[in-house]
Design an enzyme around this catalytic site. Structure first.
Site, PDB file in Angstrom:
ATOM      1  CB  ALA A  96      27.391  14.588  -6.494  1.00 47.34           C
ATOM      2  CE  LYS A 145      33.617   6.831 -16.229  1.00 47.52           C
ATOM      3  NZ  LYS A 145      33.502   7.536 -17.527  1.00 47.52           N
ATOM      4  CD  GLU A 148      23.001  12.040  -8.820  1.00 47.80           C
ATOM      5  OE1 GLU A 148      22.242  12.984  -8.681  1.00 47.80           O
ATOM      6  OE2 GLU A 148      24.244  12.155  -8.866  1.00 47.80           O
TER       7      GLU A 148
END
Lengths: 766, 156
Positions: A517, A713, A717
């Site tokens: 994630a 951040k 992915e």
């Protein structure tokens, strides 16, 4: 490297790179433990069958064999996300990879030979391979607990679809089809299991989630979690594939227990293709609408996922898909319904992007189709619906930082999108050229799926002034170790060479939920910063006391406590003073960082991640009319990364992700026919190679996330997610033909061009 | 078939080994000489992770019979070092960010060494072609190609 003013944003070579380049790194696949036996697994060659009889006696008589196990020999505990899988299959096989028996022998060749000697008598059962057929009444049932072949469904909505439809001037509806693809980690699956004399288990494992792994493995193997030590050696690629436990792992434990010896199981490449996870194949029926000016009115998505024979974590990908349908651009009315069907196909796992590649392909194809209907260019339509900072979406995602507008602008500018789209002249006769755009949204700081999405850190500053960060997080090659060291170096004013990171041993490291994630930079980073700041405060307080100066006047830099520009005291001497001179105090700090995200409610509403990544890609393609070959000439990728922490590392993440996305768009498909994998080798499963990679132009949008570590951040992915949609939009721009199924192989593209009358049928005259 | 004894020069030193006729060079180097830099990625000659240098030419360790090493000059990734320091190509791979999981890296370094031996100042296209037989799933190859370019430039 010489010390820069700040370690943040520099091009810092990865700390593990020199050993890797030297060929010195010891992967689990390289590990030789004294006394180690080789394990091998006998798998099903049937797709759905009752096991009538297993005869292991011939295998037991083979040379070098120490143990042969089947379901009858162990406590065959159900496991996996749906608790529908078992280490061995005792009475029934449901897909071609299924584990029937396993052998431990002196050598791998002996183990494989003995596996082949196990005699299995089957009775074929009716099988089902098409997920739609699997959901029809009367279809063969895979698991008696799920007579409808539906392990679960996901339904989400916000707003009111009927209102959205009424407000629409234009509506498009399309069925998109996405294939099986697989991770193709260069290092194949591997584990070494060994028990010590007290019965404590050590696993040399490739897992991405060591602490959850310990808990789950204990339940499967009849152990206490605290009696399992997980050592994560360097990993030869993961990309999500190591999020689940797979049967070979408990099987290795059972073999080690049965033999009293360390046991290694190492997959062959063919086995890796057959028996490691895939990305979910999906059929997405999407209906989207917009008003006369191109403002989105609604999205209605019905998704059918092929679960395969067992349920892994990968089956929860709808959870991520729905974020894209609900929240990529502002959409007032959304419905998302998923059906997941058991089939006798190989089962899926989690794979970089986790459902988002599939969802984004549908959503971003539709944005171009709507722009065409409205009669505006696709960039304008996107800008009219762009997500902005401060937005709270219908699903409750809260964008505390958002660089999407800037990503659209930067990618378009880099490619000359507005002036060149729809009018690129061919470079060569017999070809057409086009530009396509797509954007993406993904979690950028984890996702609160477990009770905690946190990460622990322990930081020690030793008497030689070296900092050791023990982090719960895991490095799977992406470079988190280096980024964490940069953060510690920055806070403590140390050279990065004076920081080391320990992240491989569950006996030593504090809890973390795992590497997935896109969370490690954000969550483990914030945790490391908290620990480092405590260490800094302790140092400064000690120096203030020792030298009688107000603590506010002191800073750290160059390995010293600084008073203004003056070096007051070297850190190592200060630590020695703390240790030895009266105070008898260690400089050890610890922190647990929990992101502000919340678990979503039963309707899947809530801010599941503390921050979100955005990006836009513009792709330029050339389509060859007589072959259907699509060549990507350039990729322009703009990403909202919050803040660049390691420029070298983030470039590598984006380049690698883009190329993985190009493979998804153009060449990759695990061909599963009647449950059998027809291309289990690199010769027939086409990964892109160096000469096929186009120039990749990157733009970093620094939106400075308010809670991100130094504003950063996660983007691990992100770069793979919107590539395929951008390629399909570019092929449309070039040819006027809309492709709704991947990969865009020459065969598929040529047929589409012929059907549309854009290309002549080479066999048309016959 | 009986085992054969072979002698060859390995990373500059003469060595000997006894190998089965069916044994691959990769297995011999990894198991008998503990040179685990070369990796078993596929065992089918498709991924290049097992690349070694045979008389200066890149060869696939997984498909080359160990017996064929006899009398040859063999260099592995471990032998690309320049004394205690990394060799030029290895250092360039580090500094250009061309290493992620690193499983393909030894094969890439060896393929690059063979390429630079043949083309000391290669074009980008020659580099890309020269690495065609080596798969990488992490990097997208861009930084690897850049590293070979960097390594090819003359020392200032």
């Amino acid at each position: 490297m010489t010390a820069p003013q700040s370690w943040i944003g520099q091009r810092v070579p990865k700390l593990d790179a020199p050993d890797k380049a030297a060929g010195r790194t010891r992967y689990v696949q390289d590990l030789v433990v004294p006394g180690m036996l080789a394990g091998a697994i006998r798998r099903s060659d049937r797709v759905h069958a009752r096991i009538v009889h297993i005869d292991t006696a011939p295998a037991m008589r083979m040379p070098g064999v120490h143990a042969v196990l089947t379901a009858a020999d162990i406590d065959n505990v159900p496991f996996g996300h749906g608790k529908d899988n078992t280490p061995f299959k005792g009475d029934r096989v449901r897909c071609v990879r299924d584990e029937i028996a396993a052998v431990a022998a002196d050598t791998e060749a002996q183990a494989r030979a003995a596996c082949a000697a196990v005699v299995v008598e089957y009775e074929n059962l009716p099988a089902v391979f098409d997920p739609a057929e699997a959901l029809r009444p009367g279809a063969p049932v895979l698991h008696t607990g799920h007579p409808d072949n539906r392990p679960f469904t996901y339904d989400y909505s916000h707003g009111d679809l009927a209102t959205g439809e009424q407000a629409s001037a234009h509506i498009v509806e399309t069925v998109f089809r996405l294939p099986f693809v697989t991770h193709c980690c260069l290092g194949t699956s591997c584990i070494v299991a060994e028990f010590d004399a007290r019965g404590r288990l050590t696993l040399h494992s490739l897992t991405q989630v060591p602490f959850l792994y310990r808990r789950d493995m204990a339940a499967i193997c009849g152990l206490q979690p605290e009696d399992i030590r997980v050592l994560q050696g360097p990993i030869g690629g993961a990309f999500g594939s190591k999020l689940d436990i797979y049967p070979y792992e408990p099987i290795a434990v059972h073999l080690a227990r049965a033999t009293g010896r360390p046991v290694r199981i190492l997959f062959s490449r063919q086995e890796e293709f057959l028996a490691s996870p895939t990305r979910q194949p999906a059929r997405i029926r999407l209906r989207s609408g917009c008003d006369g000016e191109g403002r989105l009115t609604f999205r209605d998505a019905s998704v059918l996922l092929d679960n395969g024979a067992y349920t892994s974590w990968g089956a929860t990908t709808p959870f991520v898909m729905m974020q894209t349908f609900s929240s990529l651009y502002r959409v007032p009315h959304v419905r998302f319904a998923t059906e997941v069907a058991y089939t006798n196909n190989p089962y899926s796992g989690s794979f970089r992007g986790y459902g988002n590649l599939q969802a984004t392909f549908a959503v971003e194809s539709h944005l171009d189709m709507l722009a065409e209907k409205v009669g505006i260019d696709p960039l304008t339509l996107r800008k009219r619906n762009v997500n902005k900072v401060g937005d709270v979406t219908g699903q409750g995602l809260r964008f505390a930082s958002c660089g999407m507008q800037k990503c659209l602008h930067e990618a378009a500018r880099s490619a000359g999108y507005r002036s060149r789209r729809n009018k690129l002249p061919p470079l060569r006769p017999g070809t057409l050229r086009g530009l396509g755009m797509a954007s993406m949204l993904h979690v950028g700081g984890g996702a609160k799926i477990y009770r905690s999405d946190g990460c622990g850190s322990v930081l020690t500053l030793d008497d030689f002034g070296k900092a050791t960060l023990v982090t719960g997080s895991t490095d799977i090659g992406q470079g988190s170790e280096t980024v964490l060291a940069q953060m510690v170096a920055e806070v403590l004013g140390l050279h990065i060479d004076r920081v080391q990171v320990v992240n491989t041993d569950t006996d030593v490291k504090p809890w973390d939920v795992g590497v997935h994630a896109s969370r490690t930079s954000y969550v483990a980073g914030n945790s490391a910063i908290l620990a480092a700041k405590q260490a800094r405060d302790k140092l400064l307080a000690a120096a203030a006391a020792q030298f009688g100066v107000p603590v506010e006047m002191l800073t750290l830099g160059g390995g010293h406590v600084l008073l203004g520009d003056r070096e007051l005291e070297p850190i190592d001497r200060l630590v020695r003073t703390l240790h030895f001179s009266g105070r008898h105090e260690l400089l050890v700090t610890h922190a647990y960082f929990e992101p502000s995200s919340v678990a979503q409610d039963r309707g899947f509403k809530g801010n599941v991640s503390p921050t979100y990544a955005f990006g836009t890609h513009v792709v330029e393609v050339e389509v060859e009319l007589d072959s259907g070959i699509v060549r990507v000439l350039a990729v322009h990728a703009a990403h909202d990364v919050g803040r660049v922490l390691n420029a070298l590392g983030i470039e590598g993440q984006i380049e690698g992700g883009v190329v993985m996305g190009l493979g998804y768009a153009l060449t990759e498909e695990l061909q599963v026919r009647q449950g059998q994998v027809r291309n289990p080798c690199f010769r027939d499963y086409h990964l892109l190679t160096a000469p096929e990679v186009p120039p990749i132009h990157m733009r970093f949008v620094e939106s400075a996330d308010p809670t991100g570590p130094f504003g950063a951040k996660g983007v691990g992915e992100a770069p793979a997610i919107c590539v395929a949609a951008a390629v399909a939009n570019a092929v449309f721009d070039a040819t006027g033909v809309r492709f709704t199924e991947l990969p865009l192989s020459p065969e598929r593209v040529l047929q589409g061009l012929i059907d549309a009358g854009v290309a002549a049928d080479p066999l048309g005259g016959l | 078939m009986s085992d054969v004894t072979i002698a060859f020069r390995l990373n500059g030193r003469m060595v000997s080994a006894t190998v089965a006729p069916t044994q691959a060079a990769l297995e011999c180097l990894r198991d008998q000489f503990a040179l685990t830099g070369a990796k078993l990625g596929c065992g089918e000659g498709e991924c290049g992770a097992c690349a070694i240098l045979l008389d200066g030419q890149a060869a696939l360790g997984c498909l080359t019979p160990a017996a064929d090493l006899d009398g040859r000059e063999v260099r592995t990734v471990e032998g690309l070092r320049d004394g205690p320091a990394l060799g030029r190509i290895q250092a360039a791979l580090v500094h250009e960010g061309a290493v992620q999981c690193g499983f393909c890296t030894p094969g890439m370094a060896v393929a690059a060494a063979a390429l630079l031996a043949e083309h000391p100042a290669p074009t980008v296209e020659q580099i890309r072609r020269g690495l065609e037989g080596n798969l990488c799933r992490c990097t997208g190859y861009v930084a690897i190609v850049q590293a070979v370019q960097t390594a090819a430039e003359p020392t200032p």
